[in-house]
Design an enzyme around this catalytic site. Structure first.
Site, mmCIF file in Angstrom:
data_model
loop_
_atom_site.group_PDB
_atom_site.id
_atom_site.type_symbol
_atom_site.label_atom_id
_atom_site.label_comp_id
_atom_site.label_asym_id
_atom_site.label_seq_id
_atom_site.Cartn_x
_atom_site.Cartn_y
_atom_site.Cartn_z
ATOM 1 N N GLU A 1 -0.940 -8.723 4.689
ATOM 2 C CA GLU A 1 -0.726 -8.941 6.139
ATOM 3 C C GLU A 1 -2.047 -8.919 6.893
ATOM 4 O OE1 GLU A 1 -0.543 -6.141 4.682
ATOM 5 O OE2 GLU A 1 -0.877 -4.443 6.026
ATOM 6 N N CYS B 1 0.834 -1.209 0.000
ATOM 7 C CA CYS B 1 0.000 0.000 0.000
ATOM 8 C C CYS B 1 0.872 1.265 0.000
ATOM 9 C CB CYS B 1 -0.983 -0.050 1.167
ATOM 10 S SG CYS B 1 -2.399 1.057 0.956
ATOM 11 N N HIS C 1 -3.689 -5.498 1.084
ATOM 12 C CA HIS C 1 -2.925 -5.772 2.303
ATOM 13 C C HIS C 1 -2.852 -7.262 2.594
ATOM 14 C CE1 HIS C 1 -2.466 -1.650 4.100
ATOM 15 N NE2 HIS C 1 -3.421 -1.388 3.234
#
Lengths: 148, 280
Positions: free
Chosen positions: B233, B101, B231
């Protein structure tokens, strides 16, 4: 007949974006830039009486917040100036808000941009502004610029 | 134990050691580190001004958030930070760099992505969205494309990953039409936005921001640097997935299953495998 007005909106409080831009430019070797100011630039195309529109638009909080902004219809000073705009729809969003939510039906078109005003100790202020544009202030893949 | 290379500055280590490089205003460093550790790597959050010893790390993650408040435009101030020069030098030695990002925006602004010329060749421009102006967050799907990216080695071609996005400037774009052809030819587009069934459609909401070729992630030609806007994660464990997804539904009530890996973890596992094989 439509008339065009340029409005320049500046922060009265410290402009951390301009401060950071100046610091980064200096760290990149732009030692000739003494000061850098950032101004929100608007260009309105309207079907309305000039004074009436000017008095009305400066009271629109989304353009000028009196608590933190000052504004002028005159071009700010500086050794050189760099106007940066998004290539696509530079003012469409603000136009919709002004017309549909705030009732500014007299506005036909809005252009929005950022005007960077340089104070430099350089023999060629415009060339310096263009260099700063290419190396930091502009990404030409979605923005366009004009050195004034 | 990894092979000792006399010319290397790195000490031999059992585990890959990854730096999650934190810039002021980032807010995804903890989750990124958590994914690194869960993948079986060592990791540390390294501040932007801790340049000393940066060459000791086997990989880098540039996390998401609002680095430097997105002043001037997203990612550009971080891209000019001296630590980025050091990271770029390491990447030229094959060290993997994952920008998520805001990290992706910085990689584009410092020309590491797409990395074909020594200049900025692309932008992550403001979203083009017919309904919402500015910041947009949602859960969606991305599809793995044929690619050389080391971050996708553990995934099969056309595999679909559920992931969240949360950004206002996520539209990969360029004014160079030849670049788009090169990216396809070089297989540098690693993930594309798609439907749940894996169909790429260049329309909102499948493509949430108008990115060229529905690109959600672009790698460099060598494959060791990746800029990804979604994202991973935040999609590394089953419990993070949206409630309507099948792995989440069948895991409800089972803590062990909830803590097991979701598809997003594959990027970190791929990174680990690459470091073990090529760097250590």
């Amino acid at each position: 007949m439509s008339k065009a007005f340029e409005l320049f909106v500046t922060l009265k409080i410290p402009d951390t974006t301009a401060i950071t831009a100046l610091q980064v430019l200096k760290s990149m070797g732009f030692s000739e830039i003494n000061d850098l100011r950032r101004v929100d630039y608007y260009r309105f195309l309207v079907d309305a009486d000039a004074e009436s529109f000017k008095n009305k638009i400066v009271k629109a909080d989304i353009i000028v917040n009196a608590n933190k902004h000052s504004c002028s219809f005159h071009v700010p000073g500086g050794s050189s100036r760099l106007l940066v705009r998004d290539i696509e729809n530079p003012g469409e969003g603000i136009l919709k808000t002004l017309k549909n939510r705030l009732g500014f039906n007299e506005i036909k078109k809005v252009e929005k941009g950022t005007l960077w005003c340089f104070d430099v100790s350089s023999k060629d202020p415009k060339k310096l502004a263009e260099k700063a544009a290419k190396e930091l202030l502009v990404n030409e893949h979605f923005q366009e610029y004009e050195v004034l | 134990m990894g092979l000792w290379r006399p010319s290397s500055k790195k000490m031999p280590s059992k585990k890959p050691n990854v730096a999650v490089v934190y810039f002021p205003g980032n807010n995804c460093e903890e989750e990124s580190l958590k994914a690194v550790l869960a993948a079986g790597m060592d990791g540390k959050i390294v501040r932007w001004n801790q340049r000393k010893g940066i060459e000791q790390y086997d990989g880098f993650i540039i996390p998401g958030g609002w680095g430097y408040e997105d002043r001037i435009r997203a990612g550009v101030i971080a891209s000019k930070d001296p630590i980025f020069k050091a990271i770029k030098e390491q990447s030229e030695n094959g060290v993997p760099v994952l920008g998520i990002c805001n990290g992706a925006q910085a990689l584009v602004e410092c020309s590491m992505i797409p990395g074909l010329k020594h200049k900025v060749e692309m932008a992550l421009a403001p979203n083009r969205n017919p309904f919402i102006s500015g910041y947009y967050c949602t859960q969606l799907f991305i599809r793995k494309e044929p690619t050389n990216s080391i971050f996708a080695k553990s995934l099969k071609d056309n595999e679909v990953l559920p992931v969240p996005i949360a950004h206002g400037e996520g539209r990969f774009t360029t004014k160079d039409p030849d670049l788009i052809k090169k990216l396809e030819k070089n297989k540098q587009i690693v993930f594309k936005y798609c439907t749940r069934e894996g169909k790429v459609e260049d329309r909102f909401p499948v493509n949430p921001n108008g990115a060229v070729l529905s690109a959600a992630a672009i790698a460099n030609k060598e494959g060791n640097v990746l800029a990804i806007m979604p994202h991973p994660e935040r999609a590394s464990f089953i419990r993070q997935l949206q409630d309507v997804s099948e792995p989440k539904n069948s895991s409800n009530g089972n803590l062990r299953l909830m803590e097991s890996f979701a598809p997003g973890m594959q990027l970190f596992l791929s990174m680990k495998k690459y470091i073990e094989e090529k760097i250590l």
